[in-house]
Design a protein around this motif. Structure first.
Motif, PDB file in Angstrom:
ATOM      1  N   GLU A 316       0.834  -1.202   0.000  1.00 42.46           N
ATOM      2  CA  GLU A 316       0.000   0.000   0.000  1.00 42.46           C
ATOM      3  C   GLU A 316       0.875   1.262   0.000  1.00 42.46           C
ATOM      4  OE1 GLU A 316      -3.786   1.696   2.544  1.00 42.46           O
ATOM      5  OE2 GLU A 316      -2.761  -0.111   3.247  1.00 42.46           O
ATOM      6  N   TYR A 320       1.446   4.192  -2.848  1.00 47.45           N
ATOM      7  CA  TYR A 320       1.214   5.598  -2.496  1.00 47.45           C
ATOM      8  C   TYR A 320       2.408   6.472  -2.883  1.00 47.45           C
ATOM      9  CZ  TYR A 320      -0.173   9.742   0.017  1.00 47.45           C
ATOM     10  OH  TYR A 320      -0.515  11.022   0.308  1.00 47.45           O
ATOM     11  N   SER A 324       2.253   9.662  -5.497  1.00 46.94           N
ATOM     12  CA  SER A 324       2.546  11.054  -5.126  1.00 46.94           C
ATOM     13  C   SER A 324       3.784  11.576  -5.860  1.00 46.94           C
ATOM     14  CB  SER A 324       2.664  11.216  -3.615  1.00 46.94           C
ATOM     15  OG  SER A 324       3.691  10.411  -3.131  1.00 46.94           O
ATOM     16  N   ARG A 332       0.122  18.655  -4.344  1.00 46.17           N
ATOM     17  CA  ARG A 332       0.140  17.935  -3.072  1.00 46.17           C
ATOM     18  C   ARG A 332      -0.431  18.786  -1.949  1.00 46.17           C
ATOM     19  NH1 ARG A 332       5.893  14.799  -2.663  1.00 46.17           N
ATOM     20  NH2 ARG A 332       5.439  15.064  -0.459  1.00 46.17           N
ATOM     21  N   ALA A 336      -4.773  20.235  -3.672  1.00 46.72           N
ATOM     22  CA  ALA A 336      -5.353  18.950  -3.290  1.00 46.72           C
ATOM     23  C   ALA A 336      -6.750  19.142  -2.719  1.00 46.72           C
ATOM     24  CB  ALA A 336      -4.455  18.256  -2.275  1.00 46.72           C
ATOM     25  N   GLU A 338      -8.685  16.570  -1.601  1.00 49.66           N
ATOM     26  CA  GLU A 338      -8.818  15.675  -0.453  1.00 49.66           C
ATOM     27  C   GLU A 338      -7.457  15.246   0.034  1.00 49.66           C
ATOM     28  OE1 GLU A 338     -11.258  12.470  -1.777  1.00 49.66           O
ATOM     29  OE2 GLU A 338     -12.941  13.877  -2.043  1.00 49.66           O
ATOM     30  N   LYS A 339      -7.380  15.064   1.337  1.00 51.40           N
ATOM     31  CA  LYS A 339      -6.114  14.585   1.899  1.00 51.40           C
ATOM     32  C   LYS A 339      -5.993  13.084   1.636  1.00 51.40           C
ATOM     33  CE  LYS A 339      -4.433  18.262   4.062  1.00 51.40           C
ATOM     34  NZ  LYS A 339      -5.073  19.130   3.078  1.00 51.40           N
ATOM     35  N   SER A 340      -4.764  12.655   1.334  1.00 54.65           N
ATOM     36  CA  SER A 340      -4.536  11.233   1.129  1.00 54.65           C
ATOM     37  C   SER A 340      -3.384  10.809   2.023  1.00 54.65           C
ATOM     38  CB  SER A 340      -4.179  10.976  -0.331  1.00 54.65           C
ATOM     39  OG  SER A 340      -2.943  11.608  -0.627  1.00 54.65           O
ATOM     40  N   ALA A 362       2.067  10.781   4.217  1.00 55.30           N
ATOM     41  CA  ALA A 362       1.079  11.558   3.460  1.00 55.30           C
ATOM     42  C   ALA A 362       1.807  12.642   2.674  1.00 55.30           C
ATOM     43  CB  ALA A 362       0.058  12.187   4.408  1.00 55.30           C
ATOM     44  N   PHE A 387      -7.165  16.044   7.594  1.00 55.17           N
ATOM     45  CA  PHE A 387      -6.609  14.699   7.510  1.00 55.17           C
ATOM     46  C   PHE A 387      -7.227  13.799   8.588  1.00 55.17           C
ATOM     47  CE2 PHE A 387      -3.355  11.408   8.028  1.00 55.17           C
ATOM     48  CZ  PHE A 387      -2.977  11.149   6.708  1.00 55.17           C
ATOM     49  N   THR A 390     -10.689  12.874   7.727  1.00 56.73           N
ATOM     50  CA  THR A 390     -10.738  11.897   6.637  1.00 56.73           C
ATOM     51  C   THR A 390     -10.434  10.489   7.158  1.00 56.73           C
ATOM     52  OG1 THR A 390      -9.902  13.627   5.205  1.00 56.73           O
ATOM     53  CG2 THR A 390      -9.856  11.405   4.313  1.00 56.73           C
TER      54      THR A 390
END
Ligand code: ANZ
Length: 914
Positions: A316, A320, A324, A332, A336, A338-340, A362, A387, A390
């Motif tokens: 995972e 990621y 990014s 970023r 952005a 939404e926060k990822s 992140a 964050f 989320t």
């Protein structure tokens, strides 16, 4: 000649100035100096646009005025001529960029000369001239051989860098590495943006939000690890910041530079990692919020990430990191939606609460700021709050908010809209509702407040405000060996190499034994090799990598080396050009010390606001290094900076906002219509552009109206700093003004006779008022209002039948900075010579004064009437006038006069009783 004809006058005086070298700068260092610099242009194939003459005319007016005031003026011009267009043209046509550049420079020069600007052409420079870039290369070698001594805050020769003994013990490689780690110019692997279409790296600023390259407009720009030249401008952050306090620059530019440098203070804090020897170091500007840190984040590029990721999270996290890697910093962070992020499986220990808090990866955390890792305080930081919401992480409020006078900007607006919050904040009950939401972690609070929930066995900051709390916690961390006070800067090192042909070659040799060295000064300049093909290579190597023999060098001991094949970015030549103007022919050194001492700093620098950061920051940096090395004597290069406003043009658009080229528009009854469709159009103001067909070419304007009229118009459009639209009708107004000037000197029958009789008072008065107004307006760079005064002066002259020599001479002198050709012609007509160096007329304030003054008439100190009376009227006369005034009679009749106060030229006050 009885008609004003700029086509005859202007070339005549331009030739005269050239033949007589009128504007050649003297080296008489006993005179006060005025160094006035224009931002030199990139000589594009399109030629001059009307924006160029705006700044150039402004500086020219000042220079002409300063010469007349006894200053030794340095007013040079040159060409910032490396750059992409000439190279792209070469790719298409095979024409060498040097050929294109020469043609374009010639064209620019011809155009600039036609404007009657008083440059000293003997000092013309061109950044692509090997005689010039020899010294650009020389400076580069200096930067390479300099390190920054942080203690002394000063650049010093690399030979003075102390090598620690343990490094020395490791041998020459280690010593080299240590030196390289300190050089101001260094060659190192960097993760840089690469455009596969242009096959060159590009600066952060050149990558747009959607991942496209600003220069070619195509998408697909990606990050690549490449060995590149960089400059340690970041080491000069504090110096660059401090210097801003000493210069006279527009506040907006100073702010932009300050933001760009981005100084912030806070602390670095070490967090233990559960089950690991490693510590995770974060940078925070808010150590006072440490009790509220409920999770941590590392950037995807963080060096410890590998060790943090637990086995079940590996895939995972890897996915990621890859995703990014394709995003720009802007994507970023600000862009952005939404926060990822991904949980790494590891935990850090909050040093104040002792809690185990999850460590995430992140990409809203950037690798090149602070330590590339953060402690997250979601209750009081918007990004962390989003964050946490989320990913359902704990939010702990540790500040009791000060809601009095607060606005929605200080909250995250999660639960409510901005409007709703502002409404709630406007009443006590609402404030309490918001406060509860914050205390419960339903809202984020980024404003001030007193610390709550912030104590443990050894530290208690509850009740403290931010400043005290920050200090207390930072001190405590330092005592415990867990952290330290830290200053951080946003300013990053400057990526200095490009994979292009048309730029300065780096004067660097990579030797076979691993040494990298600068070319000997005696072997400079390193010229560009001639190539058949200017394409960059697929590998991202510069076209110079194919330059055959040019690449190979052998030193006197037979050691082989290869030349650096990257070229410098376009910024290089403009970093120091203002110095070369001072001593353009010097073959032995960059600049003669005595000349430098006399002329520097630049007294006035005029150019567009688009250079607020890059050029102006880069050149200040180079200048400071040269200052540290003793090449220049001032710490700052540009004393006063002025940004001229942009000249825009009218454009037309349809109801749905699509633009219509100007030649498809017609004007009827003050409205605008699309010729083809008959649709009514809206007139808007926009940048001049080829596609809108609204570009104004100064050559065309000069052909019709002459350079003097163009100069006046550009200055009359509005304040120099304002953005304003071009209107050709305005040109006609200025042309008519100059015709009127002409007619004040020439009647139908020919030139007037000039009377040496004393001129009437009114004329003398306006002449002296004009001198005073125009000189203060020139000094204050208010050229538009100076021109208004010239018009008043001219109209007053026209009211009289006789032309008085004394007045006409003054008129020509104050006109000269603005419309120099016509002024020279009229000066000659007055039988005089050497206008440029004739002393500016002295103003006599007493002659400029009005003959009448306004007197106020008061009764008991209250103004009841006013009257205009001759200046210097006696007390008795004034009293008589007051007593005869109807209003005064009205207020004094039937009352006893106690006192009469008369202040000549000012007032009469009658004090009454009853
Ligand atoms: C905890 C905290 C609490 C923060 C709080 C802010 C407010 P400026 O002011 O711009 O210097 N930060 C630190 N390094 C970062 C990085 N590499 N990428 C993204 N964010 C980073 O910003 C400093 C603040 O930005 C730091 O202070 C950190 O969050 C975050 F109520 O720490 B703070």
């Amino acid at each position: 000649m009885s008609k004003y004809s700029p086509a005859d006058i202007e070339p005549k005086w331009q030739n005269f100035w050239e033949a007589n070298q009128t504007f050649k700068t003297s080296e008489d260092r006993t005179k006060p100096k005025f160094y006035c610099l224009d931002m030199f242009p990139y000589p594009s194939g399109a030629g001059l646009h009307v924006g160029h003459p705006e700044g150039y005319t402004a500086t020219d007016i000042l220079c002409r005025y300063k010469r007349a005031n006894g200053f030794n003026v340095l007013h040079p011009m040159g060409w910032d001529a490396f750059g992409l267009p000439a190279e792209q043209y070469a790719l298409q046509t095979g024409t060498h960029p040097a050929v294109t550049t020469e043609t374009n420079c010639g064209n620019f020069k011809k155009q600039i000369k036609s404007l009657g600007l008083s440059y000293d052409w003997g000092r013309e420079i061109n950044t692509t001239d090997p005689k010039y870039f020899k010294w650009t290369q020389w400076i580069f070698i200096k930067m390479y051989n300099t390190w920054f001594d942080a203690d002394l805050q000063k650049g010093r020769p690399i030979s003075e860098l102390t090598i620690p003994s343990e490094i020395q013990d490791q041998g020459i490689e280690a010593v080299r590495q240590f030196q390289d780690d300190n050089r101001l110019a260094y060659y190192d692997e960097a993760s840089v943006w690469f455009c596969p279409h242009c096959k060159t790296v590009c600066a952060n600023e050149e990558v747009l939000g959607d991942g496209s390259h600003e220069k070619c407009g195509k998408k697909g720009v990606y990050k690549k690890g490449l060995k590149q030249w960089q400059m340690r401008i970041a080491h000069y952050a504090e110096r660059l910041l401090k210097g801003l306090d000493t210069v006279d620059w527009p506040a907006g530019v100073i702010d932009m530079q300050k933001n760009w440098i981005g100084r912030s203070t806070g602390a670095e804090v070490d967090f233990n990692i559960k089950g690991s020897e490693n510590k995770l170091r974060v940078y925070t500007t808010r150590p006072d919020t440490l009790f509220g840190a409920t999770y941590m984040v590392v950037a995807p590029e963080h060096e410890l990430l590998d060790t943090l990721v637990q086995a079940d999270k590996k895939d995972e996290v890897a996915a990621y990191i890859q995703a990014s890697g394709l995003k720009s910093d802007l994507e970023r962070t600000e862009l952005a939606k939404e926060k990822s992020g991904v949980f790494t499986g590891s935990y850090g220990i909050n040093p104040l609460t002792g809690e185990e808090i999850p460590i995430w990866v992140a990409d809203y955390v950037l690798i090149n700021y602070g330590t590339g890792a953060i402690m997250a305080v979601p209750a009081h930081d918007n990004r962390d709050f989003e964050f946490a919401k989320t990913f359902d992480l704990p939010i702990r409020c540790i500040l009791d908010p000060t809601l009095k006078g607060a606005s929605a900007d200080q909250t995250a607006t999660f639960k409510w809209s901005k409007k709703e919050i502002n409404k709630l904040l406007s009443n006590p009950a609402g404030q309490e509702e918001v406060r509860q939401a914050i205390l419960n972690g339903e809202e984020c609070w980024t404003g001030n407040g007193q610390a709550i929930n912030s104590s443990n066995d050894s530290i208690d900051i509850n009740g403290q405000k931010k400043k005290d709390a920050v200090r207390t916690v930072t001190k405590w961390l330092a005592e415990q060996g867990l952290g330290e006070f830290k200053i951080n800067y946003k300013l990053r090192d400057w990526l200095f190499s490009r994979q292009r042909y048309w730029g300065e070659p780096f004067p660097i040799i990579h030797w076979e034994d691993g040494e990298v060295s600068g070319v000997e000064t005696s072997d400079l300049p390193v010229r560009l090799p001639d190539l058949e093909d200017y394409h960059p290579a697929e590998s991202g190597e510069s076209p110079l990598a194919r330059a055959g023999d040019w690449l190979d060098v052998v030193d006197k001991n037979g050691r082989k080396g290869r030349r650096e094949t990257n070229t410098m970015p376009q910024w290089a030549g403009s970093c120091w050009y203002y110095l070369r103007y001072i001593d353009p022919m010097n073959e032995d050194s960059l600049i003669d010390a005595a000349k430098e001492n006399y002329w520097m700093p630049v007294d006035l620098y005029v150019g567009g606001a688009e250079h607020a950061v890059l050029h102006l920051l880069y050149s200040r940096f180079w200048h400071k290094v040269l200052f540290d090395l003793g090449v220049v004597s001032t710490d700052e290069p540009y004393q006063k900076l002025f940004n001229q406003g942009m000249i825009l043009a009218f454009a037309y658009e349809t109801e749905n906002g699509s633009k219509v080229p100007s030649d498809e528009v017609e004007e009827r009854e003050g409205k605008y219509w699309h010729i083809e469709t008959g649709e009514e159009l809206k007139q808007i103001v926009a940048k001049m552009s080829k596609s809108l067909k609204n570009v104004v070419n100064p050559d065309d304007v000069v052909d019709v109206y002459g350079a003097d009229a163009l100069r006046l118009y550009e200055m009359f459009m509005g304040p120099l700093e304002a953005t304003k639209p071009w209107q050709t009708s305005g040109m006609e107004g200025q042309y008519r003004f100059l015709q009127k000037v002409w007619r004040n000197f020439n009647s139908e029958e020919g030139a007037f006779e000039y009377s040496t009789d004393e001129a009437p008072k009114e004329l003398i008065k306006v002449a002296h008022q004009s001198i005073m107004k125009i000189e203060s307006d020139i000094e204050g760079m208010r050229f538009n209002t100076a021109i208004s005064q010239l018009m008043i002066f001219n109209n007053t002259i026209a009211k009289f039948d006789i032309r008085y020599r004394e007045v006409m001479e003054i008129f020509v002198q104050v006109l000269a900075p603005f419309a120099p050709h016509l002024a020279e012609e009229m000066w000659a007509q007055l039988g005089k010579t050497d206008l440029s160096y004739t002393a500016w007329p002295a103003s006599d304030p007493s002659k400029a004064e009005d003959d009448e003054v306004t007197i106020v008439f008061q009764v008991n100190g209250k103004v009841r009437a006013k009257a205009s009376v001759p200046k210097g009227a006696s007390k008795e006369e004034l009293l008589k006038l007051a007593q005869a005034n109807e209003r005064i009679i009205e207020f004094t009749t039937g009352k006893e006069v106690v006192k009469e106060i008369v202040v000549p030229n000012k007032l009469v006050n009658i004090v009454v009783k009853g």
